[in-house]
Design a protein around this motif. Structure first.
Motif, short mmCIF file in Angstrom:
data_model
loop_
_atom_site.label_atom_id
_atom_site.label_comp_id
_atom_site.label_asym_id
_atom_site.label_seq_id
_atom_site.Cartn_x
_atom_site.Cartn_y
_atom_site.Cartn_z
N PHE A 63 0.77 -1.19 0.14
CA PHE A 63 0.01 -0.09 -0.22
C PHE A 63 0.74 1.25 -0.10
N PRO A 66 3.30 0.33 -4.07
CA PRO A 66 2.47 -0.77 -5.21
C PRO A 66 3.13 -1.07 -6.32
N ALA A 159 -5.48 -5.03 -2.24
CA ALA A 159 -4.53 -4.02 -2.73
C ALA A 159 -4.93 -3.77 -4.24
#
Length: 305
Positions: A63, A66, A159
């Motif tokens: 996060f 990425p 994600a």
């Protein structure tokens, strides 16, 4: 505060904006909470602190970074998977738990390098497999599937969902939209500048370096830095003449080229040859055109109409 190479506080560049940091905050909370719920379902006594460390470290990568190479799906799944398998084998084959833990982590790092799935949180997973206690030992080889891959898989799904609405940080990196402009791919542009893929690889081997950037990102970084370093002299109003071509000097989808059609006092008519919406004509003030123009293109270098 700007720090030197040997500074106590280290030295790295963080150019992410406040919006990116907020997305990382929300994503880390949601991804880690859901993955911990999955991991906690393994035993009635909850989960060992080491799996907390392992999943927490993965959340930071997914996060906060990425697009990093260490954050991509194969690195995450492969890194945790390899570490879990090595940890199980080391625990069963070596009677001394501390030696088994050290061997497990060392072998996991070694294998992750060769399998191209280097993922630092895997080190905690290898430790967890060895010293996680009776509940982990009772799972046997099923430990690999649950809680390791199951909890990590949940975080990967989060994600993808959290990052997808934001094109510049979509996960995995392969989902990032390609450039819409006719600008060359970074490596092709780098070769025109006198460098190529082989040069990047040679430089990295000379430094014996694992760089957490893709080759395209590294090429783009070099080209953007060179463009900034060689910023041309400001364009003067006298240079804005019919037939001349100018570029805004930006990269990827924002790159644009305009050909001047008419220039009079305080006004410029142009044909947009490349960039969003091209081709189209427009008119703007001379001041706005000068603010937009980064550099003048040599005669004949503009895209064909």
């Amino acid at each position: 505060m700007r720090t030197g190479r040997g500074s106590l506080f280290g030295e790295f560049l963080d150019t992410t904006n406040h919006w990116d940091k907020l997305i990382a905050l929300v994503g880390a909370i949601m991804g880690l909470y859901l993955s911990l719920e999955v991991a906690a379902s393994v035993t009635e006594n909850g989960i060992n602190g080491l799996i907390l460390a392992s999943l927490g470290a993965t959340a930071v990568l997914l996060f906060a970074a990425p697009h990093a190479a260490l954050s991509q799906p194969w690195n995450v799944l492969g890194g945790h998977g390899v570490a879990a398998i090595v940890g199980i084998l080391a625990r069963d084959l070596l009677p001394h738990p501390l030696l088994a833990a050290a061997v497990a982590v060392g072998l996991a790092v070694w294998l992750m390098h060769y399998l191209r799935c280097l993922h630092p949180p895997g080190g905690a997973t290898a430790l967890y497999a060895v010293v996680g206690g009776d509940s982990v030992e009772a799972l046997g080889p099923w430990f690999l599937l649950h809680p390791v891959l199951s909890s990590v898989g949940v975080m990967l799904v989060v994600a993808v969902i959290i990052n997808y609405p934001f094109p510049w940080r979509r996960y995995p990196a392969s989902l990032t939209p390609p450039p819409e402009s006719p600008a060359q791919p970074p490596l092709a542009a780098l070769e025109q500048a006198g460098l190529g893929r082989a040069d990047l690889e040679h430089a990295m081997r000379e430094m014996n370096l694992y760089l957490d950037l893709t080759k395209d990102d590294l090429a783009r970084l070099y080209l953007l830095a060179r463009r900034h370093h060689h910023h041309p002299d400001p364009i003067t109003p006298d240079a804005i003449r019919p037939g001349t071509c100018f570029s805004n000097g930006k990269g990827d989808a924002d790159w644009a080229v305009r050909r001047v059609l008419e220039s009079d006092t305080g006004s410029v008519a142009y044909l947009n040859l490349a960039g969003p919406g091209a081709p189209h004509t427009g008119r703007t003030t001379l001041e706005e055109f000068l603010d937009w123009a980064h550099h003048q293109l040599p005669s004949g270098d503009g895209p064909d109409t």
